[in-house]
Design a protein around this motif. Structure first.
Motif, PDB file in Angstrom:
ATOM      1  N   ARG B  23       0.877  -1.268  -0.066  1.00 22.53           N
ATOM      2  CA  ARG B  23      -0.103   0.081  -0.051  1.00 22.53           C
ATOM      3  C   ARG B  23       0.941   1.134  -0.038  1.00 22.53           C
ATOM      4  N   GLN B  24       1.930   1.276   0.850  1.00 21.22           N
ATOM      5  CA  GLN B  24       2.718   2.496   0.939  1.00 21.22           C
ATOM      6  C   GLN B  24       3.566   2.613  -0.454  1.00 21.22           C
ATOM      7  N   ALA B  27       1.097   3.939  -2.706  1.00 22.97           N
ATOM      8  CA  ALA B  27       0.900   5.380  -2.537  1.00 22.97           C
ATOM      9  C   ALA B  27       1.903   6.325  -3.253  1.00 22.97           C
ATOM     10  N   VAL B  28       3.255   5.967  -3.007  1.00 25.29           N
ATOM     11  CA  VAL B  28       4.173   6.862  -3.621  1.00 25.29           C
ATOM     12  C   VAL B  28       4.010   6.817  -4.956  1.00 25.29           C
ATOM     13  N   SER B  31       1.144   9.061  -5.967  1.00 24.68           N
ATOM     14  CA  SER B  31       1.125  10.542  -6.027  1.00 24.68           C
ATOM     15  C   SER B  31       1.613  11.110  -7.487  1.00 24.68           C
ATOM     16  N   GLN B 108      10.465  15.791   2.431  1.00 28.74           N
ATOM     17  CA  GLN B 108      10.347  15.672   3.855  1.00 28.74           C
ATOM     18  C   GLN B 108       9.096  14.946   4.376  1.00 28.74           C
ATOM     19  N   LYS B 109       8.190  15.111   3.780  1.00 29.96           N
ATOM     20  CA  LYS B 109       6.801  14.760   4.102  1.00 29.96           C
ATOM     21  C   LYS B 109       6.643  13.195   4.205  1.00 29.96           C
ATOM     22  N   PHE B 110       7.274  12.798   2.853  1.00 33.78           N
ATOM     23  CA  PHE B 110       7.446  11.337   2.869  1.00 33.78           C
ATOM     24  C   PHE B 110       8.430  10.679   3.831  1.00 33.78           C
ATOM     25  N   LEU B 111       9.642  11.223   4.125  1.00 33.68           N
ATOM     26  CA  LEU B 111      10.453  10.761   4.904  1.00 33.68           C
ATOM     27  C   LEU B 111      10.166  10.906   6.309  1.00 33.68           C
ATOM     28  N   SER B 113       7.084  10.048   7.607  1.00 32.11           N
ATOM     29  CA  SER B 113       6.136   8.916   7.427  1.00 32.11           C
ATOM     30  C   SER B 113       6.653   7.595   7.866  1.00 32.11           C
ATOM     31  N   PRO B 114       6.141   6.864   8.457  1.00 32.80           N
ATOM     32  CA  PRO B 114       6.609   5.322   8.848  1.00 32.80           C
ATOM     33  C   PRO B 114       6.824   4.633   7.388  1.00 32.80           C
ATOM     34  N   ALA B 115       6.634   4.967   6.302  1.00 36.61           N
ATOM     35  CA  ALA B 115       6.822   3.966   5.225  1.00 36.61           C
ATOM     36  C   ALA B 115       8.318   3.728   5.129  1.00 36.61           C
ATOM     37  N   ARG B 117      12.067   2.959   3.718  1.00 38.47           N
ATOM     38  CA  ARG B 117      12.481   4.003   2.681  1.00 38.47           C
ATOM     39  C   ARG B 117      12.464   3.199   1.369  1.00 38.47           C
ATOM     40  N   LEU B 120       9.591   4.124  -0.631  1.00 39.67           N
ATOM     41  CA  LEU B 120       9.860   5.523  -1.270  1.00 39.67           C
ATOM     42  C   LEU B 120      10.456   5.419  -2.740  1.00 39.67           C
TER      43      LEU B 120
END
Ligand SMILES: Nc1ncnc2c1ncn2[C@@H]1O[C@H](COP(=O)(O)OP(=O)(O)OP(=O)(O)O)[C@@H](O)[C@H]1O
Ligand SMILES: [Mg+2]
Lengths: 272, 273
Positions: B23-24, B27-28, B31, B108-111, B113-115, B117, B120
């Motif tokens: 899911r994460q 989501a990336v 976007s 920064q907002k993605f980083l 988050s608990p997703a 790395r 990402l």
């Protein structure tokens, strides 16, 4: 709540936290703590190290030395656990202008692993609460600065963090947009008991929102107390402005290098 | 109004292992793909270059018959090379969006988050593959118009899709690595320009390995683009043949992707420091 720790009376405990850039010590062996549920304000002139501190506490920037405990988790040892517990509103207006408000929140909710049904509910609620429901389908680049800020705060709260970090939440906003942001921040605190650590140059903001205030200067804390306590330290009729000048020897508009000017400009541009 | 008193989420529990990771990652990718849907101009501008190469370079050399292509026409020979090139050129500048979004505070907002790395990085690779599939459709259309002898078997098409996606994932992730190392837009553009042409010419895209001097052949054989082109040439063209073997092609592509993924995941957080 989600994924254990928390509990304990301090939501943030900073332990000898240090960050160097080459020979510059931007944050210098800081020690302080924030009580759970309190709002903690960091004042300080440009370059004091406020953003650097916040970037370390949000795991964006590795410390050179020392550590901190956030919601019971060690920053250096368990950054992933810390990330689950925190929200972050950066100094820049950083909602994605090429996406709609709704899409911004949707992507965030997915990144935080919020299940589908709950996602829809929380996003709808967030728009309602931030008074943005009428523009949720518009691209964020068409929002005003105040709307972007409210969206970002909603975004940072979707996963109900225990600790919210805000770097100059009302910078560049006009007085009424500022008031509306303040109102939401107070509301959030009331509803969720969120611990807030925020930086600001705005003394009125600090007076309005913060239970405790620290004055930061050259990477260290020059003073820390309740707003009233700080004023009392400086003199009978003192304002927070006087406190600021007293402890940093600077006026608020003074200082600011090229980088700050450039950044303020780009913020202003985004505010359109 | 009241927000609190929510039932605690029993639902952080995953419906199946890895569900959250998936899911994460998606989501990336989502976007980025949503932005592309809002503003697809970029897709169209990318279509110019392959047309020029096929129409002009391909047609001219087709007449010259100067290059030994193993029984197929030169135009048939370079069509897979031009597809690979169009994917490469599309992917190699992908990293600049990371620098751009870092400057806006989005990364920064993605980083925070608990997703993990790696999601990402992987998410961005996936969005790059979505772009590359649009390019593939387009190159196929142009190739059809020029009477390139294309194969349309399901298996062959699936293989072409896989090779196109892998190539795009490899070079876009490589581009992220470059972005994390140089950190500024200006330097990134400089390096991107310098890298692109050598990557392209040190490959079998527009001439076979057999024509190359030894040193160039050696470089070509460690260039993932060569394996992508080889796989495409085998699967895409009637009478196309493989120089390396299709199994080796895909193994090399997968290995290259694993390497760039690992490096990019390691470097990614440093883009904000
Ligand atoms: N990535 C970096 N590389 C080198 N120096 C840096 C870096 N980031 C910050 N600094 C320096 O560290 C010091 C503290 O910067 P910081 O951004 O934390 O200040 P601040 O208190 O947030 O200021 P402002 O009020 O302007 O936002 C400054 O002297 C700044 O130039
Ligand atoms: Mg700052």
């Amino acid at each position: 709540m989600e994924n254990a720790p928390d509990s304990g009376s301090n939501a943030i405990e900073v332990l000898s936290l240090t960050r160097r850039f080459g020979t510059l010590v931007a944050v210098d062996h800081l020690n302080f703590s924030c009580a759970s549920g309190a709002t903690f304000g960091l004042l300080g002139p440009n370059g004091a190290g406020k953003s650097t501190l916040i970037k370390m506490l949000t795991t964006l920037l590795p410390p050179s030395e020392g550590t901190a405990k956030i919601a019971g988790f060690d920053l250096v040892q368990h950054p992933e656990a810390v990330r689950r517990k925190i929200g972050y509103v950066s100094q820049m207006l950083s909602a994605d202008g090429d996406l709609t408000g709704y899409e911004n929140l949707l992507i965030s909710a997915k990144l935080y692993g919020i299940p589908r049904a709950e996602r829809a509910r929380r996003i709808a609620q967030a728009f309602e609460f931030m008074d943005l429901a009428h523009v949720s389908g518009k691209r964020v680049r068409q929002y005003s600065g105040g709307m972007i800020r409210r969206l970002e705060i909603a975004q940072s709260m979707l996963h109900r963090p225990s600790v919210l970090f805000m770097d100059e939440p009302s910078v560049g906003l006009d007085p009424s947009a500022k008031r509306s942001v303040w109102e939401r921040i107070r509301e959030l605190r009331r509803e969720f008991g969120t611990t807030i650590l925020m930086t600001t140059h705005d003394m009125e903001e600090a007076d309005h929102l913060c239970d405790r205030v620290a004055v930061m200067h050259n990477g260290v804390l020059a003073a820390m107390d309740t707003p009233a306590g700080l004023k009392a330290q400086v003199g009978a009729e003192a304002t927070l402005d006087d406190v600021f000048i007293h402890f940093t020897g600077a006026t608020i508009s003074e200082g600011g290098d090229l980088r700050d000017v450039a950044r303020t400009r780009s913020t202003t541009q985004r505010l359109g | 109004m009241s927000l609190a008193h929510e039932a605690p989420l029993s639902g952080w529990a995953e419906p199946f292992p890895g569900a959250n990771y998936l899911r994460q990652t998606l989501a990336v990718a989502e976007s980025d793909i949503r932005k592309l849907i809002h503003d697809p101009v970029e897709l169209f501008t990318r279509m110019v270059q392959p047309v020029l190469w096929l129409l002009i370079f391909g047609q001219v050399f087709n007449r010259a018959r100067a290059i030994p292509t193993g029984g197929i026409s030169y135009l048939d020979f370079i069509a897979p090379g031009i597809l690979a090139q169009s994917v490469l050129f599309g992917a190699i500048f992908y990293g600049i969006s990371l620098i751009w979004e870092r400057d806006l505070g989005i990364v920064q907002k993605f980083l925070v988050s608990p997703a993990p790395r790696s999601t990402l990085v992987l998410g961005r690779a996936i969005s790059s593959t979505a772009r590359s599939l649009c390019q593939m459709v387009f190159v196929y259309l142009v190739a059809l118009l020029l009477h390139v002898q294309l194969r349309f078997g399901i298996l062959q098409l699936a293989g072409v899709v896989a090779a196109v996606m892998l190539g795009s994932a490899i070079f876009s992730t490589f581009s992220l690595i470059v972005a994390c190392l140089v950190k500024s837009r200006e330097r990134f553009m400089g390096i991107g320009q310098v890298l692109t042409m050598p990557l392209f010419f040190a490959s079998n895209a527009i001439y076979p390995l057999s024509l190359m001097p030894g040193w160039l052949r050696a470089i070509s054989q460690v260039n993932p683009l060569s394996y992508q082109v080889d796989a495409l040439r085998t699967l895409m063209i009637v009478g196309g043949s493989s120089a390396f073997g299709i199994g080796k092609d895909f193994l090399m592509l997968l290995a290259a992707f694993a390497v760039v993924m690992a490096v990019a995941t390691k470097l990614y957080p440093s883009i904000v420091t």
